[in-house]
Write a protein that holds these residues in place. Structure first.
Motif, PDB file in Angstrom:
ATOM      1  N   MET A  17       0.838  -1.194   0.000  1.00  0.00           N
ATOM      2  CA  MET A  17       0.000   0.000   0.000  1.00  0.00           C
ATOM      3  C   MET A  17       0.877   1.249   0.000  1.00  0.00           C
ATOM      4  SD  MET A  17      -3.311  -0.698   2.479  1.00  0.00           S
ATOM      5  CE  MET A  17      -2.361  -1.067   3.954  1.00  0.00           C
ATOM      6  N   SER A  18       0.361   2.303  -0.624  1.00  0.00           N
ATOM      7  CA  SER A  18       1.087   3.566  -0.650  1.00  0.00           C
ATOM      8  C   SER A  18       1.051   4.200   0.734  1.00  0.00           C
ATOM      9  CB  SER A  18       0.451   4.512  -1.666  1.00  0.00           C
ATOM     10  OG  SER A  18      -0.814   4.948  -1.198  1.00  0.00           O
ATOM     11  N   GLU A  19       1.878   5.232   0.918  1.00  0.00           N
ATOM     12  CA  GLU A  19       1.943   5.924   2.207  1.00  0.00           C
ATOM     13  C   GLU A  19       0.599   6.562   2.565  1.00  0.00           C
ATOM     14  OE1 GLU A  19       4.401   9.662   4.197  1.00  0.00           O
ATOM     15  OE2 GLU A  19       5.242   8.569   2.484  1.00  0.00           O
ATOM     16  N   GLY A  20      -0.058   7.164   1.543  1.00  0.00           N
ATOM     17  CA  GLY A  20      -1.347   7.801   1.790  1.00  0.00           C
ATOM     18  C   GLY A  20      -2.407   6.800   2.204  1.00  0.00           C
ATOM     19  N   LEU A  21      -2.484   5.677   1.489  1.00  0.00           N
ATOM     20  CA  LEU A  21      -3.481   4.652   1.798  1.00  0.00           C
ATOM     21  C   LEU A  21      -3.212   4.052   3.173  1.00  0.00           C
ATOM     22  CD1 LEU A  21      -5.941   3.135   0.696  1.00  0.00           C
ATOM     23  CD2 LEU A  21      -4.368   1.420  -0.219  1.00  0.00           C
ATOM     24  N   THR A  22      -1.943   3.806   3.479  1.00  0.00           N
ATOM     25  CA  THR A  22      -1.587   3.270   4.798  1.00  0.00           C
ATOM     26  C   THR A  22      -2.051   4.210   5.899  1.00  0.00           C
ATOM     27  OG1 THR A  22       0.351   2.115   3.918  1.00  0.00           O
ATOM     28  CG2 THR A  22       0.322   2.565   6.281  1.00  0.00           C
ATOM     29  N   ARG A  23      -1.845   5.497   5.696  1.00  0.00           N
ATOM     30  CA  ARG A  23      -2.252   6.479   6.710  1.00  0.00           C
ATOM     31  C   ARG A  23      -3.767   6.494   6.878  1.00  0.00           C
ATOM     32  NH1 ARG A  23       0.782  11.989   7.932  1.00  0.00           N
ATOM     33  NH2 ARG A  23      -0.726  13.042   9.286  1.00  0.00           N
ATOM     34  N   ILE A  24      -4.501   6.401   5.787  1.00  0.00           N
ATOM     35  CA  ILE A  24      -5.965   6.405   5.854  1.00  0.00           C
ATOM     36  C   ILE A  24      -6.480   5.224   6.669  1.00  0.00           C
ATOM     37  CG2 ILE A  24      -8.070   6.088   4.484  1.00  0.00           C
ATOM     38  CD1 ILE A  24      -6.638   7.722   2.255  1.00  0.00           C
ATOM     39  N   PHE A  25      -5.950   4.019   6.389  1.00  0.00           N
ATOM     40  CA  PHE A  25      -6.423   2.839   7.103  1.00  0.00           C
ATOM     41  C   PHE A  25      -5.914   2.798   8.541  1.00  0.00           C
ATOM     42  CE2 PHE A  25      -7.234   1.048   2.779  1.00  0.00           C
ATOM     43  CZ  PHE A  25      -8.599   0.851   2.961  1.00  0.00           C
TER      44      PHE A  25
ATOM     45  N   GLU B 206      -3.768  19.286   6.738  1.00  0.00           N
ATOM     46  CA  GLU B 206      -2.505  19.513   6.034  1.00  0.00           C
ATOM     47  C   GLU B 206      -2.210  18.378   5.073  1.00  0.00           C
ATOM     48  OE1 GLU B 206       2.230  20.180   7.120  1.00  0.00           O
ATOM     49  OE2 GLU B 206       0.692  20.531   8.649  1.00  0.00           O
ATOM     50  N   ASN B 207      -2.526  17.159   5.493  1.00  0.00           N
ATOM     51  CA  ASN B 207      -2.406  15.988   4.635  1.00  0.00           C
ATOM     52  C   ASN B 207      -3.815  15.511   4.296  1.00  0.00           C
ATOM     53  OD1 ASN B 207      -2.062  13.452   3.462  1.00  0.00           O
ATOM     54  ND2 ASN B 207      -0.378  12.882   4.813  1.00  0.00           N
ATOM     55  N   PRO B 208      -4.210  15.524   3.011  1.00  0.00           N
ATOM     56  CA  PRO B 208      -5.564  15.100   2.658  1.00  0.00           C
ATOM     57  C   PRO B 208      -5.932  13.710   3.177  1.00  0.00           C
ATOM     58  CG  PRO B 208      -4.510  16.128   0.774  1.00  0.00           C
ATOM     59  CD  PRO B 208      -3.450  15.992   1.829  1.00  0.00           C
ATOM     60  N   ALA B 209      -4.949  12.857   3.424  1.00  0.00           N
ATOM     61  CA  ALA B 209      -5.242  11.522   3.964  1.00  0.00           C
ATOM     62  C   ALA B 209      -5.968  11.620   5.292  1.00  0.00           C
ATOM     63  CB  ALA B 209      -3.949  10.720   4.127  1.00  0.00           C
ATOM     64  N   ASP B 210      -5.696  12.687   6.058  1.00  0.00           N
ATOM     65  CA  ASP B 210      -6.324  12.850   7.364  1.00  0.00           C
ATOM     66  C   ASP B 210      -7.765  13.334   7.260  1.00  0.00           C
ATOM     67  OD1 ASP B 210      -4.032  12.006   8.680  1.00  0.00           O
ATOM     68  OD2 ASP B 210      -3.196  14.040   8.777  1.00  0.00           O
ATOM     69  N   ALA B 211      -8.198  13.675   6.048  1.00  0.00           N
ATOM     70  CA  ALA B 211      -9.588  14.064   5.832  1.00  0.00           C
ATOM     71  C   ALA B 211     -10.448  12.883   5.393  1.00  0.00           C
ATOM     72  CB  ALA B 211      -9.664  15.171   4.775  1.00  0.00           C
ATOM     73  N   PHE B 212      -9.821  11.733   5.169  1.00  0.00           N
ATOM     74  CA  PHE B 212     -10.564  10.562   4.699  1.00  0.00           C
ATOM     75  C   PHE B 212     -11.192   9.814   5.869  1.00  0.00           C
ATOM     76  CE2 PHE B 212      -8.792  11.477   0.723  1.00  0.00           C
ATOM     77  CZ  PHE B 212      -9.341  10.646  -0.247  1.00  0.00           C
ATOM     78  N   VAL B 213     -12.438   9.425   5.678  1.00  0.00           N
ATOM     79  CA  VAL B 213     -13.166   8.633   6.670  1.00  0.00           C
ATOM     80  C   VAL B 213     -13.682   7.376   5.976  1.00  0.00           C
ATOM     81  CG1 VAL B 213     -15.130   8.557   8.254  1.00  0.00           C
ATOM     82  CG2 VAL B 213     -13.847  10.695   7.945  1.00  0.00           C
ATOM     83  N   ILE B 214     -13.369   6.243   6.552  1.00  0.00           N
ATOM     84  CA  ILE B 214     -13.815   4.963   6.007  1.00  0.00           C
ATOM     85  C   ILE B 214     -15.129   4.569   6.661  1.00  0.00           C
ATOM     86  CG2 ILE B 214     -13.266   2.503   5.780  1.00  0.00           C
ATOM     87  CD1 ILE B 214     -11.498   4.332   4.104  1.00  0.00           C
ATOM     88  N   THR B 215     -16.121   4.225   5.866  1.00  0.00           N
ATOM     89  CA  THR B 215     -17.357   3.653   6.403  1.00  0.00           C
ATOM     90  C   THR B 215     -17.592   2.317   5.712  1.00  0.00           C
ATOM     91  OG1 THR B 215     -18.759   4.820   4.802  1.00  0.00           O
ATOM     92  CG2 THR B 215     -18.377   5.899   6.903  1.00  0.00           C
ATOM     93  N   ASP B 216     -17.870   1.301   6.516  1.00  0.00           N
ATOM     94  CA  ASP B 216     -18.085  -0.037   5.977  1.00  0.00           C
ATOM     95  C   ASP B 216     -19.410  -0.118   5.237  1.00  0.00           C
ATOM     96  OD1 ASP B 216     -16.048  -2.260   7.338  1.00  0.00           O
ATOM     97  OD2 ASP B 216     -16.234  -0.410   8.477  1.00  0.00           O
ATOM     98  N   ASP B 217     -19.619  -1.245   4.622  1.00  0.00           N
ATOM     99  CA  ASP B 217     -20.918  -1.564   4.047  1.00  0.00           C
ATOM    100  C   ASP B 217     -21.892  -1.740   5.211  1.00  0.00           C
ATOM    101  OD1 ASP B 217     -23.097  -2.518   2.716  1.00  0.00           O
ATOM    102  OD2 ASP B 217     -22.274  -4.508   2.379  1.00  0.00           O
ATOM    103  N   PHE B 218     -22.849  -0.819   5.351  1.00  0.00           N
ATOM    104  CA  PHE B 218     -23.755  -0.864   6.500  1.00  0.00           C
ATOM    105  C   PHE B 218     -24.742  -2.033   6.438  1.00  0.00           C
ATOM    106  CE2 PHE B 218     -23.461   3.997   7.364  1.00  0.00           C
ATOM    107  CZ  PHE B 218     -22.206   3.794   7.904  1.00  0.00           C
ATOM    108  N   MET B 219     -24.916  -2.608   5.256  1.00  0.00           N
ATOM    109  CA  MET B 219     -25.773  -3.771   5.067  1.00  0.00           C
ATOM    110  C   MET B 219     -27.111  -3.595   5.792  1.00  0.00           C
ATOM    111  SD  MET B 219     -22.775  -6.717   4.782  1.00  0.00           S
ATOM    112  CE  MET B 219     -23.381  -7.650   6.106  1.00  0.00           C
TER     113      MET B 219
END
Length: 346
Positions: A1-9, A284-297
């Protein structure tokens, strides 16, 4: 995974831990939920976010989408005598379209019992006539331009802001949340002019990545329609991007807690798009603006169908939706944490 993706997860996994979410301190007064694509869970997100905000601050919530999905979720079958259109039409088009109503919002806890126990918050109902609003809006703008009246252009573009700000003060609200349509023209354009910050939901699919790119380019590109009109008005501040909310992440994963490869790919592509427009973001880093939401099913289906905020669902409880009997499972606890994390970064 890239640095950005790693930070998001990593941010996501940390938010699920006990004490992993920082205290809520809102950076802005007004937010809009917007992306130029439908079917991505925007109104479901807006409904649950309205609930989350109302736990912390008195909030004015407005449905600007003519499909009125948020209105249905909050008001159900309650009768409405006034809508956002009743306030916008005379404000933008003139008194021939009626007088400005004195009171345009309804107390949410009187409409939806699940909102009780929070801060006193209010809702402005949607209006299906907003489907036809763009043509009238741009006709007014063009006439103001033809007359060389920059002040009139600005007044028109800030009309929604003025309506909401007046109602916010009247109802002693501290925050404003707007649910936009998937179309830029009309009320969505005015919502961008009225907002301090934008929350962009992005589903993990190809069209959503394209719409994210279109949305960010519209905000960033000086030659976009939004920025051209902002310049014609003598300058209107663009909203900052507070959050990119990735929806349906992990929907195809067979392993609990593990994101499937397709989801990872789309989250990474969304981050790459965001990184090109880093100056738009609060973080400052757009990765910190990402929010993961699962499949709410089932939880998401129950929340949407029965107008129950996800944090109010009870694990183990059964609900019947369209003839199907659904049970709220323990994943609801995870979904609640994800909503809490989203609220904490706004």
């Amino acid at each position: 995974m890239s640095e950005g993706l790693t930070r998001i997860f990593e941010n996501h996994e940390r938010s699920l831990e006990e004490g992993g979410i920082k205290p809520v301190q809102f950076s802005h007064r007004s937010y809009c939920v917007s992306n130029l694509r439908g079917g991505i869970g925007k109104s479901t997100l807006s409904f649950n976010l309205a609930y989350m905000l109302s736990r912390h601050k008195p909030t004015l919530v407005a449905d600007l989408c003519p499909q009125k999905n948020l209105t249905e979720a909050i008001m159900r079958d309650a009768d409405t005598t006034v809508s956002i259109g009743d306030a916008l039409r005379p404000k933008v088009l003139g008194t021939a379209f009626g007088d400005m109503p004195d009171d345009i919002s309804y107390k949410i806890s009187n409409l939806n019992d699940y909102f009780k126990g929070g801060k006193a918050s209010y809702f402005i109902a949607g209006d299906s006539s907003l489907f036809a609003f763009p043509s009238a809006l741009y006709q007014q703008l063009q006439q103001a331009m033809a007359a060389g009246n920059q002040r009139a252009v600005k007044n028109i573009l800030l009309s929604l802001r003025d309506v909401l700000e007046h109602e916010r003060k009247e109802k002693a609200c501290e925050l404003v949340l707007m649910d936009c349509s998937p179309f830029y023209a009309g009320a969505t354009h005015l919502a961008w002019c009225a907002s301090d910050a934008i929350i962009i939901p992005v589903r993990v699919d190809e069209h959503s990545i394209d719409s994210l790119e279109l949305t960010l380019d519209m905000l960033d590109n000086p030659d976009s329609d939004f920025n051209i009109w902002a310049e014609r008005a003598g300058g209107i501040k663009r909203p900052q991007v507070s959050a990119v909310v990735m929806t349906m992440v992990g929907a195809r994963s067979a392993t609990k807690g593990v994101k499937d490869r397709a989801s990872q790919m789309y989250v990474e592509r969304a981050y790459e798009v965001a990184a090109k427009h880093a100056d738009l973001f609060d973080a400052e880093n757009p990765a910190d603006a990402f929010v993961i939401t699962d499949d709410f099913m089932s939880a998401g289906r129950i929340s949407g169908a029965l107008s129950i905020p996800i944090p109010q669902l009870k694990v183990g409880q059964f609900h019947t939706i369209s003839g199907s009997r659904l049970q709220v499972n323990e994943s609801q606890l995870r979904y609640r944490k994800e909503l809490e994390y989203l609220t904490s970064i706004l």
